[in-house]
Write a protein that holds these residues in place. Structure first.
Motif, short mmCIF file in Angstrom:
data_model
loop_
_atom_site.label_atom_id
_atom_site.label_comp_id
_atom_site.label_asym_id
_atom_site.label_seq_id
_atom_site.Cartn_x
_atom_site.Cartn_y
_atom_site.Cartn_z
N UNK A 21 1.83 -7.00 4.44
CA UNK A 21 0.54 -6.82 5.18
C UNK A 21 0.39 -5.87 6.53
N UNK A 22 -0.45 -5.28 6.32
CA UNK A 22 -0.42 -4.79 6.98
C UNK A 22 -2.12 -3.48 7.52
N UNK A 23 -2.46 -3.02 7.74
CA UNK A 23 -3.88 -2.56 8.50
C UNK A 23 -4.81 -1.85 6.81
N UNK A 24 -3.44 -0.99 6.39
CA UNK A 24 -3.62 -0.61 5.46
C UNK A 24 -4.01 -1.71 4.22
N UNK B 58 1.28 -1.08 0.43
CA UNK B 58 0.48 0.02 -0.30
C UNK B 58 0.65 1.34 0.09
N UNK B 59 0.75 2.29 -0.66
CA UNK B 59 1.20 3.81 -0.58
C UNK B 59 1.59 3.80 0.49
N UNK B 60 1.22 3.66 1.72
CA UNK B 60 1.57 3.71 3.08
C UNK B 60 2.42 2.55 3.68
N UNK B 61 3.18 1.90 3.03
CA UNK B 61 4.14 1.35 3.71
C UNK B 61 5.36 1.45 2.06
N UNK B 62 5.43 2.81 1.70
CA UNK B 62 6.03 3.01 1.28
C UNK B 62 6.94 3.09 1.56
N UNK B 63 7.37 2.82 3.19
CA UNK B 63 8.58 3.37 3.08
C UNK B 63 9.60 2.17 4.41
#
Length: 288
Positions: free
Chosen positions: A215-218, A160-165
């Motif tokens: 895998x993340x909540x997002x 996801x975009x929020x996991x870019x880092x």
């Protein structure tokens, strides 16, 4: 077993044709423990799930719905007809009869959708005023040679975009070290202008040996990640080829996706195993 109002053979209709409403209503019939009628556990056994797998489903809020998702992910020949046959074998004809109208409607919509996808374009090639075009699946990545061999990768990264880092850290650890792995990161490697779903399918199936799922909540809220994961699982039912590798890099507040529950996870959240994390992941991606 054919559709009530047509000659459609339901054994040729994949289970994905059934929408959420039918699945939830089937759960209303099968989830409750019943001393007389067969419940979801009997159906799971007829689907081929083991005793330990069935016991694990007991902790799930809606075992029937999760069971259907996992069943269609682990086998290529799962169909609407096969489901109805199993329900009949389990002596739950009441489910079949009560839900048949809804099932037939879902099948009708599924077939209509397929027909629309196969309709020819309005503008035929003879009157096309455009110049020569690059084929949709050729020249799709930065280093692709439209006239030569396609660019290949060790792994497709589903994120996801929020996991870019974390994806940037993965690039640094796996590409810019002695491992020298080649990752396919969509936002970095794929050229703009093509159909996302078509290109993604091409990359996962034909260009990448494996797929890493961050895998993340997002991730759980992402339609793109959901499609990529299910598509990859459909290529390796039962995870026989070790094609899909789930990765967790931060604590989750939501439940881990049931569709990935039977796969070994590479966990970055435990400090005591972080030093082994990149070695394990790199070795898994380096397998032939």
């Amino acid at each position: 077993m054919a559709c009530a109002d047509s000659e459609v053979d339901l054994w040729t209709i994949p289970l994905v044709a059934l929408n959420v409403t039918v699945r939830k209503k089937l759960g209303l019939y099968l989830n409750p423990k019943n001393a007389v009628a067969a419940d979801w556990t009997t159906v799971a056994e007829l689907m081929g799930f083991s005793y330990l797998e069935i016991k694990n489903y007991e902790n799930v809020k809606n075992p029937t719905v999760v069971l259907l998702e996992d069943w269609q992910a682990r086998s290529l020949d799962v169909s609407v007809g096969k489901l109805l046959s199993i329900l009949t074998e389990a002596e739950r004809k009441d489910c079949v009869e009560d839900l048949r109208a809804l099932i037939d409607e879902d099948v009708r919509k599924y077939i209509e959708h397929l027909k629309k996808k196969d309709e020819p374009p309005v503008q035929v090639p003879e009157v096309d005023s455009c110049g020569p075009r690059t084929l949709e699946r050729v020249g799709i990545t930065l280093e692709d040679d439209p006239n030569g061999a396609p660019e290949l990768f060790d792994a497709f990264i589903c994120y996801c975009k929020s996991d870019f880092k974390f994806v940037f850290e993965m690039i640094r650890e796996l590409e810019q070290t002695d491992y020298k792995l080649k990752l396919c990161v969509f936002d970095r490697d794929v050229l703009p202008g093509s159909c996302v779903w078509t290109i993604t399918s091409e990359l996962i199936e034909k260009r990448c040996k494996r797929m890493v799922v961050v895998v993340s909540d997002e991730y759980l809220e992402s339609d793109a990640c959901d499609f990529q994961t299910k598509f990859a699982l459909s290529l390796c039912p039962g995870a026989r080829s070790k094609r899909l590798i789930p990765v967790i890099y931060k604590p989750m507040s939501k439940q881990f996706p049931s569709i990935l529950r039977f796969l070994t996870v590479c966990d970055y959240t435990r400090p005591c195993t972080q030093s082994w994390f990149w070695v394990r992941l790199a070795r898994a991606l380096s397998l032939p």
